[in-house]
Design an enzyme around this catalytic site. Sequence first.
Site, PDB file in Angstrom:
ATOM      1  N   ASP A 176      -1.748 -21.335  -7.240  1.00 47.54           N
ATOM      2  CA  ASP A 176      -2.590 -20.219  -6.612  1.00 47.54           C
ATOM      3  C   ASP A 176      -2.247 -19.107  -7.251  1.00 47.54           C
ATOM      4  O   ASP A 176      -1.300 -18.703  -8.156  1.00 47.54           O
ATOM      5  CB  ASP A 176      -2.108 -20.253  -5.144  1.00 47.54           C
ATOM      6  N   ASP A 177      -3.299 -18.092  -7.175  1.00 47.72           N
ATOM      7  CA  ASP A 177      -2.944 -16.630  -7.053  1.00 47.72           C
ATOM      8  C   ASP A 177      -3.281 -16.146  -8.872  1.00 47.72           C
ATOM      9  O   ASP A 177      -3.280 -14.936  -8.901  1.00 47.72           O
ATOM     10  CB  ASP A 177      -1.804 -16.070  -6.852  1.00 47.72           C
ATOM     11  N   HIS A 230     -10.109 -18.615  -4.765  1.00 44.04           N
ATOM     12  CA  HIS A 230      -8.812 -18.154  -3.734  1.00 44.04           C
ATOM     13  C   HIS A 230      -9.324 -16.721  -3.265  1.00 44.04           C
ATOM     14  O   HIS A 230      -8.277 -15.955  -2.997  1.00 44.04           O
ATOM     15  CB  HIS A 230      -7.656 -18.117  -4.658  1.00 44.04           C
ATOM     16  N   HIS A 276      -7.842 -11.530  -2.362  1.00 42.07           N
ATOM     17  CA  HIS A 276      -6.645 -12.107  -1.795  1.00 42.07           C
ATOM     18  C   HIS A 276      -6.375 -11.725  -0.095  1.00 42.07           C
ATOM     19  O   HIS A 276      -5.517 -11.266   0.030  1.00 42.07           O
ATOM     20  CB  HIS A 276      -5.450 -11.978  -2.605  1.00 42.07           C
ATOM     21  N   HIS A 295       2.771 -21.582  -7.958  1.00 36.92           N
ATOM     22  CA  HIS A 295       1.978 -20.272  -8.191  1.00 36.92           C
ATOM     23  C   HIS A 295       2.079 -20.033  -9.561  1.00 36.92           C
ATOM     24  O   HIS A 295       3.298 -20.010  -9.967  1.00 36.92           O
ATOM     25  CB  HIS A 295       2.660 -19.043  -7.101  1.00 36.92           C
TER      26      HIS A 295
END
Length: 749
Positions: free
Chosen positions: A104-105, A155, A159, A256
């Site tokens: 993620d991210d 995603h 955010h 991540h």
Amino acid sequence: MTTTTPSRGRRRAPSRMERAAGKAAALQKPRVILALLLLLALICVMLLDGYLRAEVGGDQRVRTGASSSDVPDDVLDGGPIVTFRGGQATTVSVPDKTIALTFDDGPNPTWTPQVLAILEKYDVPATFFLVGSMVSRYPGIVRDMVEQGHEVGIHTFTHVDLSYQSDARVRREMEQTQLALAGAAGITTTLFRAPYSSETDAIDNYSWPVYKKLGQDGYTSVFVDTDSDDWKRPGASKIVQWATPKKNKGASVLFHDAGGERSQTIKALPVYIEKMRAKGYTFTTISGVMEQGRGTGQQPGTGGPQSTANGPQGTANSLQAAHREATGAILYEGKALVAAVAVAEWAVPALSVGLMVVGVAVMGRFGMMLVLARRHHRLRNRRRFSWGPTVTRPVSVVVPAYNEKECIANTLDSLARSTHPIEIIVVDDGSTDGTADIAESLGMPNVRVIRQTNAGKPAALNNGVRNAAHDIVVMMDGDTVFEPDTVRHLVQPFADPEVGAVAGNAKVGNRTTVIGAWQHIEYVMGFNLDRRMYDLLRCMPTIPGAIGAFRREAVLQVGGMSEDTLAEDTDITIAMHRAGRRVVYQEHARAWTEAPGSLKQLWSQRYRWSYGTMQALWKHRKSLTDKGPSGRFGRVGMPLVVLFQIVTPVFAPLIDVFTAYSMIFIDFKAALLAWLAVLGIQLVCAAYAFRLDREKYRYLLMMPLQQLAYRQMMYLVLIHSCVTALTGGRLRWQKLKRTGEVGTPAGAG
């Protein structure tokens, strides 16, 4: 009184200069629009950069502890992959001894490439849930990711917790990320993972409608079975331990590759891969899991609309079932977004550096003005200071006039009260309102009226100089009035044989209006304080057209007032320097002039001034290589004028733009305090300038408003001038509308 009248003939055709002037005037509106567009582009670039960094539109709220009573139990207790085929929520679980590795991210320029290198080394596929703003900033990493066979999902763009957002914001977050993916890698995707999500049992009544709506748009929502919690940075061994499923179960595992310092993740990842393979696990993507789930009757990974406003579009990609090839408008819009972000990524740091330079220059100028102006005042007002023997001989005062019927009588009346012997030469430049007749009707014995066909202010001044009877010539505007002692003070520096020209102290007479008060502050602080500084440095750039005095022979030596530029006063001042003449400032010689009374007239005047100054500087660019005293202006004055009057004002809007940006999107209090600090420094400088000129401080109450409104207009005028300088063009002497309201203040002198 004598009158010289040229012979009358047929109406002449417009000259080449006038035709060029008319053509240039026709171009002014587009140039103004272009200047405004440049400023608007700057603001848009900053807003885009702020949006990419979640400074604009950022929302840090994260919902916790909400009820899940509206969420179906089979979803809460189901697998980590949720689809909505036919409007019915269906979950898919990861098969035993299978790992769907997810990150993620990202992408992040430091950590994502290291993750990709590890995955490539071990030949492990993964699914990356990407933040759209990061995709648009680092498109090359996403392109590499897809080319290596990895899968990508959305995603969101900034955010944010979508459960707090409106439908429009949710749609925008998805669409913009799809655009970023299209521009970066030529694909869109059907996969989605919400920020701050975890296992399906954490779905609540606020987020469930979001998942259902996205499911209707063709998106598959992906959750996790096992969380490495690497964002806590517990150490590589703990990350490996927490990411390992229990009892050989399959799992969607979360790591991540961005969102913070990820060195522990990089260290743990190869250890984790080797450990899971040793336990007999295989690695796949989310689409791979869904393909294995076909036996349940689902058709995972292939559904969703082919072309909708909200969902993924295009044709299936052969590499990953979740990917769609971006085509048509979305592809080109995506490329445009990535290109715009590239500009913002380059421009904003450059603007930040420019801001620092401008800030240093502005503070440096304030410091120089205060120190040198104080020294100048103390030097010139010492009891023992003297220019030399008192100058008592008569001088000639040249008054160029074009349609000055409202002002000419006041001007000549003020000169009639002069305590110094003068002759007055009124050069009427083809006035059509009876200006010359008014001047003649006053019956003043020391006034000569010279009539000429309209040729412009420089020509009128040169005509007056040629007809002057005395060796010192005072030049003033037809809308200006002198105090009785003005001429006497103005000519005293000529006792020094090195002095070739003297600049007087121009004052705004019509200062009772808001616009007049703003200009009054500018004249006292910006012009006269500057002149003290330049005088002490012996590089005075401009003798104001409203009040200046010259040795007649010096004017003739440099060829008179030039018609090459719009700022004939700046042009001849620099020419005087280059001829080896000294130019000084006489603060006690005061003239009262009528400043423009409307914003339109003010724009016209200041445009002519700023553009004319650029023309004069360019014309005299060779002064940079002049030797000896003649080169002092080129060595000292030219760099200072370019820095303080062109470069700094052009980039000075950065201060206001960054201040407004910071107030709205970063830290209002800190930005406001910084702005107030700069305003305070300016107030100190202005107050000191008012003290030196013995002006009333009450006008300084207008200064904060001046900074918010008037100064912005001056910035635009200068940008307009720069655009004109780059595109070419000429303007002739522009006549401003006058009212004749300015007279000599009571008690002056």
